[in-house]
Design a protein around this motif. Structure first.
Motif, mmCIF file in Angstrom:
data_model
loop_
_atom_site.group_PDB
_atom_site.id
_atom_site.type_symbol
_atom_site.label_atom_id
_atom_site.label_comp_id
_atom_site.label_asym_id
_atom_site.label_seq_id
_atom_site.Cartn_x
_atom_site.Cartn_y
_atom_site.Cartn_z
ATOM 1 N N THR A 1 0.812 -1.217 0.000
ATOM 2 C CA THR A 1 0.000 0.000 0.000
ATOM 3 C C THR A 1 0.848 1.271 0.000
ATOM 4 N N LEU A 2 2.156 1.129 -0.168
ATOM 5 C CA LEU A 2 3.047 2.281 -0.096
ATOM 6 C C LEU A 2 3.700 2.569 -1.440
ATOM 7 N N GLU A 3 3.925 3.827 -1.698
ATOM 8 C CA GLU A 3 4.748 4.201 -2.833
ATOM 9 C C GLU A 3 6.212 4.074 -2.418
ATOM 10 N N PRO A 4 7.068 3.598 -3.317
ATOM 11 C CA PRO A 4 8.479 3.402 -2.950
ATOM 12 C C PRO A 4 9.276 4.707 -2.970
ATOM 13 N N SER A 5 8.889 5.646 -2.108
ATOM 14 C CA SER A 5 9.617 6.910 -2.007
ATOM 15 C C SER A 5 9.815 7.242 -0.540
ATOM 16 N N PRO A 6 10.928 7.869 -0.180
ATOM 17 C CA PRO A 6 11.157 8.236 1.232
ATOM 18 C C PRO A 6 10.043 9.079 1.827
ATOM 19 N N ALA B 1 7.876 7.930 5.017
ATOM 20 C CA ALA B 1 7.931 8.713 6.254
ATOM 21 C C ALA B 1 6.545 9.189 6.663
ATOM 22 N N THR B 2 5.730 9.602 5.683
ATOM 23 C CA THR B 2 4.369 10.059 5.976
ATOM 24 C C THR B 2 3.519 8.925 6.524
ATOM 25 N N ALA B 3 3.618 7.755 5.863
ATOM 26 C CA ALA B 3 2.844 6.600 6.315
ATOM 27 C C ALA B 3 3.269 6.180 7.718
ATOM 28 N N ALA C 1 0.848 6.065 10.985
ATOM 29 C CA ALA C 1 0.652 4.803 11.694
ATOM 30 C C ALA C 1 1.166 4.891 13.124
ATOM 31 N N PHE C 2 2.277 5.629 13.299
ATOM 32 C CA PHE C 2 2.854 5.819 14.631
ATOM 33 C C PHE C 2 1.851 6.530 15.539
ATOM 34 N N ALA C 3 1.234 7.601 15.005
ATOM 35 C CA ALA C 3 0.256 8.361 15.791
ATOM 36 C C ALA C 3 -0.957 7.505 16.117
ATOM 37 N N THR C 4 -1.381 6.698 15.147
ATOM 38 C CA THR C 4 -2.529 5.824 15.375
ATOM 39 C C THR C 4 -2.229 4.796 16.452
ATOM 40 N N ALA C 5 -1.004 4.259 16.412
ATOM 41 C CA ALA C 5 -0.627 3.246 17.399
ATOM 42 C C ALA C 5 -0.685 3.805 18.808
#
Length: 691
Positions: free
Chosen positions: A71-76, A80-82, A86-90
């Motif tokens: 589900t991710l684009e292969p870009s830094p 980093a955004t994802a 996800a970090f905030a959601t966790a």
């Protein structure tokens, strides 16, 4: 909630992986690494293991951040955004982390989809995480070598290659699926310890009301697993290269070039980087399940293409056996026999039973081995058999091959390959088996000039007599000797009280028994014999290949029929008669020469026509030598021009009748000699090289 129900079902189906979980727990509680890199082929259980990691982290009070490469684009920036989201959601869903563990666990699944970020992740992203962070990455591909080359990652990184489940865990997985006992063996035979294949096969087999102990996967199951394990391939050439790799035992660039001539170097490099392909000292080999799925799918989907591919591989391996060095014969023969893996034989079952390759090694006989060898012979077959081994060790030590356990050097078996050109009273008295072989050869079709016979014996400790890698090595050596031999008339394999499986196996592969059963220590030995003049190596290989492809050998095939083995006297008389029949090609088809090697070596055509062409060419060849020109003229006018009488032939040549007869007789003798030489040595060996 439904999610809880799904998680509970997944937890119930999870089995094994204790070592991987222990490493994760050690890292979780601060006693291990910071990054675990899990890699393995599709369906091997990487995602399930990451879910288990998440479960363990939750139990430890650590918030879990999960990213999926699909589900991710292969870009830094995208990564980093994802991660931030996800970090905030966790943390939002884990409002009260355990004291002392403020940092979440980062799990990255399907990393092969964003593999382009690997360098950035290693060099830029991961070093900026807190020291207490723990990251687990799951990918089909192993990590870039630069991880291990960097001293900084030596203790911070642990690499976990994920393999098939061991048998006990595979059984436990089937338990969790409530698979009936009678379906388990076929499921395990098909899937081995591959989790996805076991789960999918179990689901299909359980729903199939007609499933039984003979269950095999439906083609839809094969297609589904191939999509999961292999996925889309770049081009048809890549597909074909992978199918070749699946069919062959070990794939080298040389083998790939023989089966797929175009762009073999590029395709070989591509193969070696696939996640389900392993590299060994002798070539590339795919994961067992991937191999079986690809081979099954191609054989069902494109039978003609499958046969073409198989024949190219088979021909290449047969040529390799004949031309390779003696030390490389065994792996070459093993690769050829591997193509027989779906045919049940006394040997090679161990490939499916978990025996490790390389358990035993072949060696030659050294003087210090003699005592151990004779003790083994006595244990294996008795004192009389040991005395014959001692006799041949004294006279032909080069005929011995010893088989030792690799780890300890323990001798467990040995064999002999006696190459004999004439009977010797001393040898016949010392060894009843050799005497029986010579009696049979002389009473059937005796050896001709320059020919030899070979006699194989094997002494094997009792615990290795049934299905054993040692027997595979001995069989490979025997087959290699047969295919590499020059001018071998007969081969004999002597086996002490062979069981029914061995007898059927050898007979299936063209070895028949002789009536005589010589005895040692009052125990009978069966001699399995093959006439390599009647069925030469190339014909034998073709017959074995037809068996391999499921074609019966009961249907007569002119290209693989037994050849006639004529003595020189019989051969000469047949040539003389054939010369007289030259004007009548139909009569030549019934000549004994039409079933000899002489004609079998010609391009496929009607035997009568081939014999006619051969005789005409033999006569015509005499014209090239000025010293034989007069012989050519006498033969030509007599047999090629249809001159009704010899008197008229002499008159047309302007020769006295006695001179014409002398030229004709000498010419016939020359034709007989030249063709006999070709019968014994082949068309490519000049007469001066045959001695």
């Amino acid at each position: 909630m439904l999610g809880s129900r799904l998680e509970a079902a997944r937890e119930q189906a999870f089995v094994g992986r204790e070592e991987e979980i222990a490493l994760f727990k050690a890292a979780l509680y601060g006693g291990g690494c910071n990054v675990l890199y899990v890699h393995g082929p599709g369906g091997i259980g990487k995602s399930a293991l990451l879910r288990r990691f998440a479960h363990e982290a939750t139990l430890a009070g650590r918030p879990v951040t999960t990213l999926d490469g699909r589900t991710l684009e292969p870009s830094p920036t995208a990564f980093a955004t994802a991660f931030a989201t996800a970090f905030a959601t966790a943390f939002a869903t884990h409002a009260q982390p355990a004291p002392g563990h403020p940092d979440p666990i980062l799990l990255i699944d399907n990393f092969e989809r964003i593999q382009a970020l690997e360098s950035w992740l290693r060099e830029r992203f991961l070093p900026h995480l807190p020291l207490t962070a723990l990251v687990a990455i799951a990918a089909r591909n192993p990590p870039d070598i630069r991880w291990q080359a960097d001293p900084g990652w030596t203790t911070a990184l642990t690499i976990l290659p994920l393999h098939d489940l061991p048998p006990t865990d595979a059984q436990a997985l089937l338990d969790s699926c409530a698979v009936p006992p009678d379906l388990r063996d076929p499921l395990l035979t098909f899937a081995g310890g591959h989790p996805l294949a076991l789960l999918l096969g179990a689901a299909v087999a359980i729903k199939d009301g007609h499933a039984s102990t003979r269950w095999t996967p439906h083609h839809n199951v094969v297609a589904t697993l191939l999509d999961q394990l292999v996925g889309e391939l770049p081009t048809p050439a890549h597909q074909h290269a992978l199918e070749i790799c699946a069919h062959a035992h070990l794939t080298t660039e040389t083998l790939l070039r023989a089966a797929l001539p175009h762009d073999a170097p590029h395709l070989f490099r591509w193969l070696r980087h696939l996640p389900f392909i392993e590299s060994s000292p002798h070539g590339l080999l795919p994961h067992d399940l991937v191999r079986e799925l690809l081979d099954t799918d191609l054989r069902w989907r494109d039978p003609d293409g499958y046969t073409t591919m198989h024949n190219r591989i088979y021909t290449h391996l047969a040529d390799t056996i004949r031309t390779t060095t003696d030390t490389d014969v065994l792996p070459a023969v093993a690769s050829l026999l591997y193509l027989h893996r779906n045919h049940h034989t006394p040997t090679h079952h161990h490939h499916q039973e978990g025996h490790q390759e390389g358990q035993f090694q072949e060696d030659t006989l050294h003087p210090h081995d003699l005592g151990t060898l004779l003790r083994l012979a006595t244990t294996a077959e008795g004192p009389a058999s040991a005395r014959t081994a001692a006799h041949w060790a004294a006279h032909h030590p080069e005929a011995f091959r010893l088989y030792r356990r690799t780890e300890t050097g323990e001798l467990v078996a040995f064999s002999t390959w006696l190459r004999l050109t004439e009977p010797d009273d001393h040898h016949l008295t010392a060894d009843p088996i050799v005497a029986a072989a010579w009696t049979h050869a002389r009473a059937t079709t005796p050896l001709r000039a320059g020919e030899h016979l070979a006699i194989s014996r094997l002494w094997v400790l009792p615990q290795h007599r049934d299905t054993s890698p040692v027997l595979d090595l001995i069989q490979s050596r025997i087959i290699g000797n047969c295919l590499r031999a020059e001018r071998m008339a007969w081969s004999y394999i002597a086996i002490r009280r062979p069981n029914r499986a061995w007898t059927e196996h050898l007979q299936r592969y063209g070895m028949r028994t002789i009536p005589a059963q010589p005895r040692l220590d009052n125990t009978p030995y069966t001699l399995f014999v093959h006439d390599w003049r009647a069925v030469p190596a190339h014909t034998w290989l073709d017959r074995m290949n037809r068996l391999l492809l499921g074609r019966t050998t009961d249907t007569p095939d002119p290209t693989t029929s037994d050849l006639a083995v004529l003595s020189q006297t019989e051969f000469t008389e047949a040539v003389r008669k054939a010369l007289r029949q030259l004007p009548r090609p139909g009569a030549l088809a019934t000549s004994p020469l039409a079933r000899t090697r002489l004609i079998a070596d010609q391009a496929p055509q009607d035997p009568g026509t081939a014999l006619s062409d051969l005789l005409r060419q033999a006569i015509d060849d005499l014209r090239e030598d000025p010293r034989s020109a007069k012989l050519h003229r006498a033969l030509s006018i007599t047999f090629l021009h249809g001159t009704p009488t010899q008197e008229l032939a002499a008159e047309q040549l302007g020769l006295p009748f006695t001179t014409y007869r002398r030229h004709l007789t000498t010419g016939i003798e020359r034709i007989c000699t030249d063709l006999w030489h070709r019968e014994l040595h082949g068309a490519d060996v000049p007469a001066h090289q045959s001695t």
